[in-house]
Write an enzyme that holds these catalytic residues in place. Sequence first.
Site, short mmCIF file in Angstrom:
data_model
loop_
_atom_site.label_atom_id
_atom_site.label_comp_id
_atom_site.label_asym_id
_atom_site.label_seq_id
_atom_site.Cartn_x
_atom_site.Cartn_y
_atom_site.Cartn_z
N GLU A 112 0.83 -1.18 0.00
CA GLU A 112 0.00 0.00 0.00
C GLU A 112 0.88 1.25 0.00
O GLU A 112 1.70 1.45 0.88
CB GLU A 112 -0.87 -0.04 1.26
CG GLU A 112 -1.66 1.20 1.53
CD GLU A 112 -2.28 1.14 2.93
OE1 GLU A 112 -2.03 0.16 3.67
OE2 GLU A 112 -3.01 2.08 3.28
N ASP A 159 -1.10 -1.55 6.00
CA ASP A 159 -1.17 -1.16 7.40
C ASP A 159 -2.44 -1.73 8.02
O ASP A 159 -3.39 -2.04 7.32
CB ASP A 159 -1.21 0.37 7.52
CG ASP A 159 0.16 0.97 7.27
OD1 ASP A 159 1.16 0.27 7.52
OD2 ASP A 159 0.22 2.13 6.82
N ASP A 210 -4.81 -0.35 9.44
CA ASP A 210 -5.81 0.70 9.67
C ASP A 210 -6.96 0.55 8.67
O ASP A 210 -7.02 -0.42 7.93
CB ASP A 210 -5.16 2.08 9.58
CG ASP A 210 -4.49 2.30 8.22
OD1 ASP A 210 -4.73 1.50 7.31
OD2 ASP A 210 -3.73 3.28 8.09
N ASP A 227 -7.84 2.24 5.90
CA ASP A 227 -7.45 2.22 4.49
C ASP A 227 -6.84 0.88 4.13
O ASP A 227 -7.14 0.29 3.09
CB ASP A 227 -6.40 3.31 4.21
CG ASP A 227 -7.05 4.66 4.04
OD1 ASP A 227 -8.28 4.76 4.31
OD2 ASP A 227 -6.36 5.62 3.65
#
Length: 645
Positions: free
Chosen positions: A427, A501, A503, A505
Amino acid sequence: MGEVYNASNLKVLHGLLPVRERPGMYIGSTDTVGLHHLVWEIVDNAVDEANEGYGKNIYVTIHDDGSLEVVDQGRGIPYDYNAKEKLSGFQIVYQTLHGGGKFDEGNYSHAGGLHGVGAAVTNALSVWMEVHSYKDGRDHFGRFEKGGSKFLGLKDLGETTKRGTSVRFLPDKEIFEDTTWNFDRIAAHLDDSACLTKGVTFHLKDERSGRSQDYYYEKGLLEYYSRRTVNKVTLCQPIHIEGKSDDKIKVETVFGFIKDNYDEKIISFANGVRTSDGGYHVTGFKKAVTACFNSYASSHNLIKKNDSLDGDCLREGLVCILSTWIPEHLLQFEGQTKGKLGTKEALASVDSIIEDKLSYYLEEHSKETEAIVQKTINEMRIRAKTEEDKRKERELLKSKINSFTLSDKLTPCSTKDYLNNELFIVEGDSAGGAAKKGRDPKHQAILPLRGKPKNTTEVDDEKTLLGNKEIATLIYTIGAGFDDDFKIKDIHYGKVIIMTDADDDGSHIQSLLLTFFYNHMKPLIDNGHVYIACPPLYRVYNTKKEIYCYDDNDLKVAKDEIGKGYKINRYKGLGEMNYTQLAKTTMAKDKRRLIQVKITDDDECSDKISLFLGKDSDRRKEWVENNIDFVVRDAFTKEVSNEEE
Ligand code: TSJ
């Protein structure tokens, strides 16, 4: 006179013990839902009587002492001695589990009661129950105690001008967790009953609060429909059909179509019970409606000779209330929660009653009918077009891929030892940069993806995905095609590793990619080639040593191992790690932790796959977490000696 109990009636019966021993079998549960079943058992009997045409009012009172009373204006319960059963009528109704409260074959009685033993079950779970039968100008009274095991005999209380039945009972605290009546719950049930029993007023009164409320539907289902469609633009006036079939199945329905609405809402009942899973009555309804509109459309040349209207398209925007009353001997419920009508006869009965009347109705309302047919044709066109769009998009993607030259975004690896090679999908460009530097250039390739697509709808998400240049690169890079042309033997990487990650997103990109693989390269998942990388959460270190930790347990172990004076780095994302750290942890074959993606339940997965592409990212994340099985592989979190750093 009749002021004393008739001693011959003073009997102790133990027929209700099974109910007290296993209340759940009879009322489902002993929580508040179960508690209120006691009321439905009683109320539904009163409603049955009103349905037969006896009585226009039903009174439900929540008393101060915790008891509840239901009064109707029906024929009154037969109280006389039954020679065959050697019991009085009262005892048969309230002290035996067979037959319930019915003395005749009671054609269309409620089936809300769990086993049709209604009143006796309520009695069994009550401290006491008191019954009045106002019949033939006299008031006969009886009282039961101790879960219905004790009958204090029948008392003739003398003359009365009243007619009907009154039942009052106190639920047993030994059985129920909580015996507090819930006004709103009772109100909702009475509202449903009122709608299905037009012309009867239900009076609810709560002595605890002084609150009271009446429920009355003059036009029954028709008002129910009006309430549901208020403020909506409709394509026709509500269509109201009623009838009774040869096998004595009664049908009443009110339905119509809402403009610019794509839902299909069919609220169905069988014998006063909501059938939330539909059943044969609903099937019969759909069959009739499709047939009538089709025959109208072809006889008026609205569709071509061999064409027909699609039922699903026709029913877009439909709001329908369908109530059927089935003779007791035919009534059957199916499914785990008994929410589906299993009476096969209902299909033909509902179908023929509706088809009969609807075909006339449509001829008499040609303008509205034509609007509904037109809506259906439009919907069919839209659907066909969507299919066509999808096909075109695939073709486009295919041609794109065939003419593709390797994007400079991909950092390839140098060997052709395909099954030992790994493709990291990373990402963001910065994490991509670190991964590029930290990789093993022989066997590890890096494909960075840009930030997540924003504000995407279901369709757009898929389009974004397929139109996305990186995805085209991904397909090309994996090298085995996609969809029906996907050939697992051609894959260029043994492991395709998603590295994002932890998170929102990151999990969105993760689920988009997993969806993509599921929809377009399923064998890649089935054969265990898809993985998710787990970056470490902490680094515990002192001047001599460092340990990377992937969970809190690791952390505990590491703290002990490093001992006094340890320090901790906490990593919030890949961006916080430099390339040497990445190389030593997330990407190191012998130290990293990988999660292998597996589909736990394939059927469920197909059903739910659209969830991935929906708007609700929380639900999506939850689903991914619950249904995609994460199997930890290559799980090494060994100590790392710090040679250089
Ligand atoms: F649940 C219950 F059984 F306790 C109960 C029954 C509670 C309440 C409030 C009402 C009733 C009830 C039963 N109301 N009306 C009747 N009707 C009869 O039982 C009855 C009376 C006469 C005849 C007949 O054929 O003459 C038939 C029936 C079913």
